[in-house]
Design a protein around this motif. Structure first.
Motif, PDB file in Angstrom:
ATOM      1  N   ILE A   1       0.830  -1.201   0.000  1.00 25.65           N
ATOM      2  CA  ILE A   1       0.000   0.000   0.000  1.00 25.65           C
ATOM      3  C   ILE A   1       0.863   1.249   0.000  1.00 25.65           C
ATOM      4  O   ILE A   1       2.063   1.199   0.254  1.00 25.65           O
ATOM      5  N   ARG A   2       0.206   2.361  -0.271  1.00 26.92           N
ATOM      6  CA  ARG A   2       0.763   3.681   0.007  1.00 26.92           C
ATOM      7  C   ARG A   2      -0.301   4.476   0.747  1.00 26.92           C
ATOM      8  O   ARG A   2      -1.493   4.345   0.467  1.00 26.92           O
ATOM      9  N   ILE A   3       0.145   5.287   1.690  1.00 25.58           N
ATOM     10  CA  ILE A   3      -0.781   6.123   2.440  1.00 25.58           C
ATOM     11  C   ILE A   3      -1.223   7.262   1.533  1.00 25.58           C
ATOM     12  O   ILE A   3      -0.391   7.999   0.985  1.00 25.58           O
ATOM     13  N   ALA A   4      -2.538   7.422   1.369  1.00 27.74           N
ATOM     14  CA  ALA A   4      -3.071   8.426   0.453  1.00 27.74           C
ATOM     15  C   ALA A   4      -3.440   9.714   1.162  1.00 27.74           C
ATOM     16  O   ALA A   4      -3.552  10.762   0.532  1.00 27.74           O
ATOM     17  N   GLY A   5      -3.675   9.669   2.458  1.00 29.80           N
ATOM     18  CA  GLY A   5      -4.051  10.870   3.195  1.00 29.80           C
ATOM     19  C   GLY A   5      -5.071  10.562   4.270  1.00 29.80           C
ATOM     20  O   GLY A   5      -5.042   9.503   4.890  1.00 29.80           O
ATOM     21  N   ARG A   6      -5.986  11.484   4.458  1.00 29.61           N
ATOM     22  CA  ARG A   6      -7.032  11.340   5.454  1.00 29.61           C
ATOM     23  C   ARG A   6      -8.384  11.477   4.772  1.00 29.61           C
ATOM     24  O   ARG A   6      -8.495  12.004   3.661  1.00 29.61           O
ATOM     25  N   THR A   7      -9.412  10.998   5.455  1.00 32.28           N
ATOM     26  CA  THR A   7     -10.758  11.129   4.906  1.00 32.28           C
ATOM     27  C   THR A   7     -11.236  12.572   4.985  1.00 32.28           C
ATOM     28  O   THR A   7     -12.198  12.945   4.325  1.00 32.28           O
ATOM     29  N   LYS A   8     -10.574  13.400   5.811  1.00 39.53           N
ATOM     30  CA  LYS A   8     -10.868  14.822   5.892  1.00 39.53           C
ATOM     31  C   LYS A   8      -9.571  15.591   5.645  1.00 39.53           C
ATOM     32  O   LYS A   8      -8.485  15.050   5.761  1.00 39.53           O
ATOM     33  N   HIS A   9      -9.713  16.876   5.294  1.00 44.08           N
ATOM     34  CA  HIS A   9      -8.523  17.704   5.138  1.00 44.08           C
ATOM     35  C   HIS A   9      -7.763  17.764   6.459  1.00 44.08           C
ATOM     36  O   HIS A   9      -8.360  17.834   7.531  1.00 44.08           O
ATOM     37  N   PHE A  10      -6.443  17.770   6.370  1.00 48.69           N
ATOM     38  CA  PHE A  10      -5.629  17.749   7.572  1.00 48.69           C
ATOM     39  C   PHE A  10      -4.293  18.401   7.287  1.00 48.69           C
ATOM     40  O   PHE A  10      -3.922  18.640   6.129  1.00 48.69           O
ATOM     41  N   LEU A  11      -3.552  18.698   8.343  1.00 51.96           N
ATOM     42  CA  LEU A  11      -2.215  19.259   8.255  1.00 51.96           C
ATOM     43  C   LEU A  11      -1.351  18.491   9.235  1.00 51.96           C
ATOM     44  O   LEU A  11      -1.512  18.604  10.451  1.00 51.96           O
ATOM     45  N   ASN A  12      -0.451  17.668   8.692  1.00 50.94           N
ATOM     46  CA  ASN A  12       0.337  16.779   9.552  1.00 50.94           C
ATOM     47  C   ASN A  12       1.746  16.620   8.983  1.00 50.94           C
ATOM     48  O   ASN A  12       2.237  15.527   8.817  1.00 50.94           O
ATOM     49  N   ALA A  13       2.384  17.749   8.681  1.00 55.07           N
ATOM     50  CA  ALA A  13       3.731  17.704   8.126  1.00 55.07           C
ATOM     51  C   ALA A  13       4.785  17.408   9.181  1.00 55.07           C
ATOM     52  O   ALA A  13       5.886  16.957   8.855  1.00 55.07           O
ATOM     53  N   PHE A  14       4.454  17.653  10.456  1.00 56.18           N
ATOM     54  CA  PHE A  14       5.433  17.506  11.531  1.00 56.18           C
ATOM     55  C   PHE A  14       4.918  16.635  12.677  1.00 56.18           C
ATOM     56  O   PHE A  14       5.458  16.656  13.773  1.00 56.18           O
ATOM     57  N   GLY A  15       3.826  15.894  12.431  1.00 50.09           N
ATOM     58  CA  GLY A  15       3.231  15.075  13.479  1.00 50.09           C
ATOM     59  C   GLY A  15       2.238  15.833  14.337  1.00 50.09           C
ATOM     60  O   GLY A  15       1.858  15.371  15.408  1.00 50.09           O
ATOM     61  N   GLU A  16       1.763  16.994  13.863  1.00 49.02           N
ATOM     62  CA  GLU A  16       0.875  17.828  14.665  1.00 49.02           C
ATOM     63  C   GLU A  16      -0.598  17.471  14.512  1.00 49.02           C
ATOM     64  O   GLU A  16      -1.429  17.858  15.327  1.00 49.02           O
ATOM     65  N   GLU A  17      -0.973  16.778  13.446  1.00 48.92           N
ATOM     66  CA  GLU A  17      -2.315  16.234  13.253  1.00 48.92           C
ATOM     67  C   GLU A  17      -3.427  17.278  13.422  1.00 48.92           C
ATOM     68  O   GLU A  17      -4.420  17.052  14.107  1.00 48.92           O
TER      69      GLU A  17
ATOM     70  N   GLN B   1     -20.456  24.069  -5.766  1.00 49.33           N
ATOM     71  CA  GLN B   1     -19.992  23.566  -4.472  1.00 49.33           C
ATOM     72  C   GLN B   1     -18.472  23.624  -4.324  1.00 49.33           C
ATOM     73  O   GLN B   1     -17.931  23.144  -3.342  1.00 49.33           O
ATOM     74  N   HIS B   2     -17.793  24.184  -5.305  1.00 50.66           N
ATOM     75  CA  HIS B   2     -16.335  24.212  -5.248  1.00 50.66           C
ATOM     76  C   HIS B   2     -15.838  25.190  -4.193  1.00 50.66           C
ATOM     77  O   HIS B   2     -16.401  26.272  -4.016  1.00 50.66           O
ATOM     78  N   LYS B   3     -14.790  24.811  -3.496  1.00 51.46           N
ATOM     79  CA  LYS B   3     -14.189  25.690  -2.511  1.00 51.46           C
ATOM     80  C   LYS B   3     -12.714  25.348  -2.354  1.00 51.46           C
ATOM     81  O   LYS B   3     -12.264  24.257  -2.729  1.00 51.46           O
ATOM     82  N   VAL B   4     -11.986  26.276  -1.779  1.00 50.35           N
ATOM     83  CA  VAL B   4     -10.561  26.075  -1.563  1.00 50.35           C
ATOM     84  C   VAL B   4     -10.368  25.170  -0.348  1.00 50.35           C
ATOM     85  O   VAL B   4     -10.986  25.387   0.702  1.00 50.35           O
ATOM     86  N   PRO B   5      -9.519  24.125  -0.437  1.00 49.74           N
ATOM     87  CA  PRO B   5      -9.245  23.297   0.738  1.00 49.74           C
ATOM     88  C   PRO B   5      -8.701  24.124   1.897  1.00 49.74           C
ATOM     89  O   PRO B   5      -7.824  24.974   1.710  1.00 49.74           O
ATOM     90  N   ARG B   6      -9.237  23.898   3.073  1.00 49.39           N
ATOM     91  CA  ARG B   6      -8.801  24.640   4.249  1.00 49.39           C
ATOM     92  C   ARG B   6      -7.377  24.289   4.659  1.00 49.39           C
ATOM     93  O   ARG B   6      -6.617  25.153   5.102  1.00 49.39           O
ATOM     94  N   LEU B   7      -7.032  23.021   4.567  1.00 49.94           N
ATOM     95  CA  LEU B   7      -5.729  22.538   4.996  1.00 49.94           C
ATOM     96  C   LEU B   7      -5.112  21.688   3.906  1.00 49.94           C
ATOM     97  O   LEU B   7      -5.815  20.966   3.201  1.00 49.94           O
ATOM     98  N   SER B   8      -3.820  21.752   3.799  1.00 53.55           N
ATOM     99  CA  SER B   8      -3.118  20.922   2.823  1.00 53.55           C
ATOM    100  C   SER B   8      -1.794  20.489   3.411  1.00 53.55           C
ATOM    101  O   SER B   8      -1.136  21.261   4.135  1.00 53.55           O
ATOM    102  N   ASN B   9      -1.369  19.282   3.096  1.00 49.09           N
ATOM    103  CA  ASN B   9      -0.099  18.775   3.623  1.00 49.09           C
ATOM    104  C   ASN B   9       1.053  18.995   2.645  1.00 49.09           C
ATOM    105  O   ASN B   9       2.149  18.528   2.870  1.00 49.09           O
ATOM    106  N   SER B  10       0.768  19.693   1.541  1.00 48.39           N
ATOM    107  CA  SER B  10       1.817  20.079   0.606  1.00 48.39           C
ATOM    108  C   SER B  10       1.719  21.587   0.384  1.00 48.39           C
ATOM    109  O   SER B  10       0.764  22.231   0.807  1.00 48.39           O
ATOM    110  N   ARG B  11       2.686  22.135  -0.326  1.00 38.89           N
ATOM    111  CA  ARG B  11       2.697  23.577  -0.577  1.00 38.89           C
ATOM    112  C   ARG B  11       2.192  23.936  -1.968  1.00 38.89           C
ATOM    113  O   ARG B  11       2.260  25.109  -2.374  1.00 38.89           O
TER     114      ARG B  11
END
Length: 505
Positions: free
Chosen positions: A361-377, A485-495
């Motif tokens: 497998i590869r980890i694809a992300g979360r079922t919700k938007h998240f920010l976890n670049a440093f383990g902060e979840e 219904q389009h909107k900007v993602p609140r959180l992203s784990n990339s830049r």
């Protein structure tokens, strides 16, 4: 001689790895039978008829999928000391992490079975594979530097000295079998310190003259420690301090943004990196091929897996697939039943299969938007609550916002952080006050974020960028997503999104 003895002992596990890798369906069927049989006399097992010897399909039909919030009333009873609720006996250890929407932390039961049949078995597997893949490295001839968290009293039983709650890494280290403790550094009294600044300093001084051959931990904290060790030694690179360092076992956050920085910190072409996928709830996968980032799914480690297809993520009663029913390169939400009493638990992670024979497998992300670049979840609920609190405190309102990580710079010693792009209806008079309340609220809501922000050691204060009016609309228009219904993602784990917005600003 020590390296040879330990390598021989570790590699005895290789045949077991081959067995479950070649016969994954049989391994999963055995895990489910064992879980149901063991828990049949618990309150949960009696409710759903575990004694009837349920098939996989019957198990899926009878037992509902559950989020942490839905399972929490039962977990709270376990926390308070009730026995035989979700798993036989009285559970004494609980892993503490962030991620829940209704509390600062969540508490995951950690049973003896979960420690020994999941976490420690997977640890042996990783050791066996590493010695098999890199025999020339002699990685067991020195010490494994493991950097983890801490644990403290169970807040629901503060006077029960036997019941503890804390980071899963701390619980694992506290209960390590003798063979694992023998090859680990630093000693427990340093490894389990709860004051991070003191912890980093004392560990760095202790390991200066230890023959470290393996690193194990989260990249965020490991970078801080490696830099301090290098400073104390007056060295240019960590390889001058630990010439036999050969392997970093990393997990918890995506390693891609850190790879180049580690190459600069450890400029040795013999250095190897292997990823592990473990969490408070269990140890799920590991990298068994150094040339590929795919992770081998661990199917005989006390965890029974089910998978929710992407079109079912938001369903009230989602249809799940067994391991035998999944397809390549499709996104699935992970559902687990474990030997810690988590039943059809929606962990929140999404994965995709890159191989079906064996299952990788590869980890694809979360079922919700998240920010976890440093383990902060940081999850979306944390972000929205923090922005709301900052708006209230500074008497302003927000049109839109997004946040993304600021990664460690490869060329210097700066810390990571978060950048927030906020489009206000009326900008606050004091932007610094807005940022301060945002930061303080996140620390209050999220214990993992708070730990990373402690004394600015791993995470710098948030960077606020005020976007001109219309910035987010222009970005959406440029993507052909304006309206509906389009909107900007609140959180992203990339830049990627962040850099595009900054280009507009």
């Amino acid at each position: 001689m020590i390296n040879e003895v330990l390598s021989w002992a570790a590699q005895r596990r290789l045949s077991d790895i081959d067995q479950f890798r070649d016969h994954p369906h049989e391994a999963q069927a055995a895990v489910l039978r064992s879980l149901l049989h063991t828990a049949q006399a618990t309150e949960w097992g009696r409710r759903y008829g575990y004694a009837e010897g349920l098939s996989a399909s019957e198990f899926a039909q009878r037992v509902p999928c559950a989020t942490y919030e839905e399972l929490y009333p039962h977990i709270e009873r376990v926390l308070r000391g009730e026995a035989d609720v979700l798993w036989p006996g009285k559970v004494q250890w609980f892993s503490k992490s962030s991620g829940t929407t209704n509390a600062r932390s969540k508490y995951i039961p950690v049973t003896r079975e979960a420690l020994h049949e999941c976490h420690y078995r997977a640890g042996r597997d990783m050791t066996a594979l590493a010695t098999h893949l890199f025999p020339e490295s002699r990685i067991l001839s020195g010490k494994t530097l493991s950097l983890g968290g801490t644990h403290g009293p169970n807040p629901f039983r503060p006077h029960d000295a036997d019941s503890r709650a804390g980071d899963v890494s701390a619980l694992i280290m506290q209960n390590l079998p003798a063979w694992a403790e023998f090859i680990r550094t630093p000693p427990l009294e340093l490894a389990l310190l709860d004051e991070w600044e003191e912890k980093i300093e004392r560990i760095a001084r202790h390991v200066l003259h230890v023959d470290v051959t393996i690193l194990a931990g989260v990249p965020t904290w490991m970078i801080v420690l490696l830099r301090r060790v290098t400073e104390l030694a007056g060295a240019e690179h960590i390889t001058e301090v630990w010439p036999n360092l050969r392997l970093f076992l990393h997990g918890a956050v995506a390693f891609g943004p850190y790879r180049e920085l580690f190459r600069q910190l450890i400029p040795d072409e013999r250095m190897r990196y292997l990823e592990i996928y473990n969490a408070s709830e269990g140890y799920f996968a590991l990298q068994d091929q150094p040339e590929s980032e795919d992770l081998l799914l661990l199917v005989d480690h006390g965890v029974y897996y089910e998978f929710i297809p992407a079109d079912q993520f938001d369903a009230e009663h989602p249809q799940t697939l067994t391991l035998a029913e999944v397809e390549l390169n499709k996104k699935y939400a992970l559902v687990i039943s474990t030997n810690a009493g988590l039943w059809r638990y929606k962990i929140g992670d999404t994965i995709r299969f890159t191989s079906l024979a064996p299952y990788r497998i590869r980890i694809a992300g979360r079922t919700k938007h998240f920010l976890n670049a440093f383990g902060e979840e940081v999850v979306i609920e944390n972000a929205e609550a923090a922005v709301a609190a900052a708006c209230q405190a500074t008497h302003t309102t927000v049109r839109d916002f997004t946040a993304a990580p600021i990664y460690f710079e490869a060329a210097d010693r700066s810390r990571g952080g978060h950048q927030w792009v906020v489009e206000f209806n009326q900008p606050p008079r004091d932007a610094d006050a807005f940022t301060t309340v945002l930061d303080q609220t996140l620390r209050h809501l999220n214990s993992d974020y708070d730990a990373k922000r402690h004394r600015d050691i791993a995470l710098a204060p948030p960077l606020l960028t005020i976007a001109p009016t219309g910035t987010f609309e222009r970005w959406l228009a440029g993507k052909g997503k304006l309206g509906g219904q389009h909107k900007v993602p609140r959180l992203s784990n990339s830049r990627e999104l962040m850099d595009e917005l900054l280009g507009i600003i």
